[in-house]
Each structure stands twice: as C-alpha cells, then as structure tokens.
Design an enzyme around this catalytic site. Structure first.
Site, PDB file in Angstrom:
ATOM      1  N   ASP A 162       3.656  52.413  -3.454  1.00  0.00           N
ATOM      2  CA  ASP A 162       2.880  52.256  -4.696  1.00  0.00           C
ATOM      3  C   ASP A 162       3.505  53.065  -5.825  1.00  0.00           C
ATOM      4  O   ASP A 162       3.511  52.639  -6.973  1.00  0.00           O
ATOM      5  CB  ASP A 162       1.412  52.656  -4.498  1.00  0.00           C
ATOM      6  CG  ASP A 162       0.575  52.337  -5.740  1.00  0.00           C
ATOM      7  OD1 ASP A 162       0.600  51.173  -6.179  1.00  0.00           O
ATOM      8  OD2 ASP A 162      -0.049  53.249  -6.299  1.00  0.00           O
ATOM      9  N   SER A 184      -2.417  47.759  -4.786  1.00  0.00           N
ATOM     10  CA  SER A 184      -2.077  49.083  -5.312  1.00  0.00           C
ATOM     11  C   SER A 184      -3.254  50.040  -5.115  1.00  0.00           C
ATOM     12  O   SER A 184      -3.111  51.147  -4.573  1.00  0.00           O
ATOM     13  CB  SER A 184      -1.730  48.950  -6.798  1.00  0.00           C
ATOM     14  OG  SER A 184      -1.754  50.192  -7.448  1.00  0.00           O
ATOM     15  N   LYS A 188      -3.792  53.050  -1.817  1.00  0.00           N
ATOM     16  CA  LYS A 188      -4.019  54.488  -2.096  1.00  0.00           C
ATOM     17  C   LYS A 188      -5.340  54.957  -1.478  1.00  0.00           C
ATOM     18  O   LYS A 188      -5.427  56.055  -0.950  1.00  0.00           O
ATOM     19  CB  LYS A 188      -4.071  54.737  -3.613  1.00  0.00           C
ATOM     20  CG  LYS A 188      -2.711  54.704  -4.282  1.00  0.00           C
ATOM     21  CD  LYS A 188      -2.757  55.256  -5.706  1.00  0.00           C
ATOM     22  CE  LYS A 188      -3.371  54.326  -6.716  1.00  0.00           C
ATOM     23  NZ  LYS A 188      -2.621  53.139  -7.064  1.00  0.00           N
TER      24      LYS A 188
HETATM   25  N1  URA Z   1      -5.043  51.322 -10.730  1.00  0.00           N
HETATM   26  C1  URA Z   1      -4.105  51.327  -9.747  1.00  0.00           C
HETATM   27  O1  URA Z   1      -4.004  52.283  -8.991  1.00  0.00           O
HETATM   28  N2  URA Z   1      -3.317  50.271  -9.617  1.00  0.00           N
HETATM   29  C2  URA Z   1      -3.402  49.200 -10.402  1.00  0.00           C
HETATM   30  O2  URA Z   1      -2.648  48.275 -10.214  1.00  0.00           O
HETATM   31  C3  URA Z   1      -4.359  49.189 -11.447  1.00  0.00           C
HETATM   32  C4  URA Z   1      -5.184  50.273 -11.579  1.00  0.00           C
END
Ligand code: URA
Length: 442
Positions: A162, A184, A188
């Site tokens: 990411d 994404s 996380k």
């Molecule tokens: N926040 C993120 O972590 N990723 C994205 O793609 C958009 C917002």
C-alpha cells in the site's frame, strides 16, 4: 526470468478478471522491485477504468495485506480502528482517535498521506515539529499498549504494497477507483488485530464518492471484505460537499482539531467524531446510542480526550508546545484572500475546488517526490449560511510561494456561491451500514 507483468496489464485493460494467484504474484513482484512503475501505473489505470470483481478485490486486499507482516497487539481494552475514505478538511481522525481512547478503547491506526485533492492524516500529524509516523511494528504495538493509541504509516514491514501503490496512485490519476480504495483501506485495517473497523465514507463533490449510491456501494464492498477476513466492519456515510470545519491544510487542521478536543471547534467535525465514538460504544459494549452520545460529548467537553492527545503526541516525538502556543507555528510564505462578489448568504463552498486550491498552495503533492508545506492551506472565514457583503473576505489562502498563491486563488474562482436565502442546514452524518451491510438511518 523477471516476472512478466505486461500480459496481466493487457488482460485487465481488455476487461478480463484475473485469478487470485495472478494478483498475488503481481503485487509480490512489484514490492520486490521486479515490476516497473510505468507498468504498475498502467495496471492501476486499467483497474480504474475496468473495475474489479469482488473476488479480485478481495484477492488484491489479501495480496497487499500479506506483502508485509501483521501486527498483534495485546491490550486489556478492546481494539478499535477508524478510517476515512478521504475528504477536504477531514481532520476527524485527530479528534476521533483520542476520543475513542478516552472512552476506553485502544486505537492502533495505520494512516495515509494526502491523496488526490484530499488531505492525509500522516501529513497533518507530521506538521507538528518532531512528530514521527514511521514506526516499526514493535514500536507501534508498544505505543498502543502504553498510551492507548498510535498512528503510523505503512512501512517496509507493514503493508509495504500500500505504501508503494498509494504514492503511485496519487501521481497517476488512479485514486478514484472503488476496488483500489477498498483494497488500500482494508489491507491497512486488516494488518492490525482490531476487533472493530469503523469506516467514515465521505459523500459529495470533495469525496471520491460523489453520491450516496456510489458511497453505499463502497460501504457494502468494504464490509464484505471485512467479513471475508473475519472482521466486524461498519460504516457511516458523512457529507463532503463542503470542507469539514473551517481549516484545510496540514498545520491549520491540527489547530482546528485541538480546538475541537478542547470542547470548541466546528460543529460538523464534532458531530462526525462523536458519531464514530457512538458506533464503537454501541458495537462493542451494546450501549444505547443516546447514552453513548452523552459519554462521547462529555469526553470532549471535560478535556479527557485532549489529555490523551497531549500525552500521545510526545510519545511519537511531537513537540507539544506548538499545540499550546499557536503563535509558534510558522507562517506560509504568501497569504491572500478570496472575497465575495455580491451581498447575500454563503450557500455553497465547493469542497473539491478548495481541496485542489490547498494542494496548489503546497498542502498536497502533484508528483510522488514533492514535499508538502505544513503551513499551506485554505481557511474558511465565512462558513455556509454566513451573511456576507460584497468585498468581504470569504477564504484565506496560505501558500508556499507567491506563484502558488496565484494558482490557488485562480482555482477558487466560482468555488463559493452566494444566495439571497440562507441554505438549509444538514446533518453531517447521512446514515450507517451495519456489519451485514444493512443500511440504518441515524
Ligand atoms: N484512504 C486510503 O487509505 N486509501 C485510499 O485509497 C483512499 C483513502
């Protein structure tokens, strides 16, 4: 022989669905440095245009998640995480994370930098002199156990895919894609052992989801990914037609978040932060929403959440004196104002225009290697509904240079509408989606 990514790029360009193993291999090869940026950028553009099936999106999430290690945190209190899909002036995390910690949760949060015209929590936090967001997994876990919260960047060992893809998307016009945003964010969130994932899905001209239908589709997709990986994931849809609060830009937003943590600050910011806390108290402890709302408001008003923030900032190296003495913050190199052309009430402040103006002023990046200016941004001097006179200052732009100031002011042209009647006030929170993806009114 090096990994051959071109056939995958071409198949995605032609609208084919890729197998999970192919997506895994592509991500692993990119992280290993075996796929050049230009081919990965072409792949991202193909995904942005063609989309991905649910199975592909879940596979991409898994591939990104497994590009690094996962972080197990042992804490006596329930672990809750929160993430926004991105907005303008969206400093909600700076308020909601210490608020959740004040309410008895531990909050281990991996965040991102500015993306497109939207700001990023890491850039905002790093505007506090000394503050570090590059924490390795061990330090991140220790800080969460000790202080109840930590906010860190993706790193070489935590979701490195990411970290790389995020920066590439920002510079290649491939941010606004449902599967790329979902993978994404969820990679996380899944990298950390949180019991509850709360998503703040922004809707409107300043968000990546312009209308409720696309935001709802995103919320259901992310919740389904959470379910696939065995996590309780819930979402709020919140408004992003106008910037959140009155500050857009890194240091400006930290100051506004501090005001909110001290029981002041703008109503919409407070409303979103409290709504997230209410969802957490309801989901984890089964608290009735009214009672949860009272507890959250009390944690802001009593200064409890601010105390947590004051202890946490130095734990990541931040200089706390900047929070208490706002005069210490550096001024931007060039400051100018945008004024009203007529009398009336402010009835629209275009969030996208303001976000793009802040980026042009230096608060965000136009290229991967750009650095951001902590002091740059836009202040909203006359929020929605304010009666104004022709010639009155509406927006103040803080820019890194006179050229950037001129570009930002040009971008603001037509960003504010003034009407004879005041606009109808709207709640910041539109609705919620439960862990099964069912819509609930709020
Ligand atoms: N926040 C993120 O972590 N990723 C994205 O793609 C958009 C917002």
């Amino acid at each position: 022989m090096k990994f051959q990514s071109l056939p995958l790029v071409e198949r995605k360009r032609d609208g084919e669905a890729l197998a999970a193993q192919e997506i895994d291999d592509l991500v692993a090869a990119y992280v290993a440095g075996d796929v050049p940026d230009y081919q990965m950028a072409a792949f991202l553009m193909a995904v942005t245009i063609r989309g991905m099936s649910f199975d592909e999106t879940a596979a991409l999430t898994g591939a990104m998640l497994h590009s690094g290690r996962t972080v197990e945190i042992s804490a006596r209190r329930p672990l809750v995480d929160k993430h926004s899909t991105g907005g303008v002036g969206d400093k909600t995390s700076l308020v909601a994370v210490p608020l959740l910690a004040a309410l008895g949760f531990c909050v281990p949060k991996l965040s991102g930098r500015g993306l497109g015209h939207t700001g990023g929590t890491l850039d905002k936090l790093e505007s506090i002199p000394g503050l570090r967001t590059s924490l390795d997994a061990a330090e991140f876990a220790t800080l969460v156990s000790r202080y109840g919260l930590a906010i860190a960047a993706q790193s070489e060992d935590i979701v490195p895919a990411d970290r790389l893809l995020y920066a590439l998307r920002d510079a290649t016009g491939t941010v606004a894609s449902l599967p790329l945003i979902a993978s994404s964010i969820m990679s996380k969130k899944l990298a950390v052992s949180s019991r509850l994932i709360l998503l703040d899905v922004k809707v409107g001209s300043g968000a990546f989801f312009p209308d409720e239908a696309s935001a709802a589709e995103f919320a259901r997709l992310a919740i389904r990914i959470g379910e696939t990986f065995g996590r309780d994931t819930r979402a709020l849809l919140t408004r992003m037609d106008a910037p959140l609060g009155q500050a857009v830009g890194n240091a400006l937003e930290v100051r506004e978040a501090v005001a909110c943590l001290r029981g002041k600050g703008p109503q919409d910011l407070r409303e979103v932060a409290v709504a997230l806390a209410v969802e957490a108290l309801h989901a984890v402890y089964g608290l009735a929403r009214d009672e949860a709302g009272r507890r959250a408001a009390e944690a802001l008003e009593s200064g409890g959440a601010y105390e947590i923030f004051r202890r946490w900032i130095p734990s990541q190296g931040g200089d706390i004196t900047y929070l208490e003495q706002p005069d210490r913050w550096p001024e931007a190199a060039a400051v100018g104002t945008f004024t009203a052309g007529t009398d009336g009430y402010v009835s629209r402040i275009g969030a996208r225009a303001v976000g793009e103006a802040a980026r042009l002023a230096g608060a965000g990046r136009l290229r991967k290697e750009d650095s951001v200016d902590a002091a740059a941004g836009v202040e909203i001097l006359a929020p929605l509904g304010t009666p104004v006179r022709s010639g009155q200052d509406l927006l103040r732009v803080h820019a890194a240079s006179p050229e950037q100031l001129a570009a930002a002011l040009r971008r603001l042209d037509a960003s504010v509408e003034i009407s004879d009647e005041p606009p109808r006030a709207k709640d910041a929170v539109i609705c919620a989606f439960d862990k099964h993806g069912r819509r609930e009114e709020r």
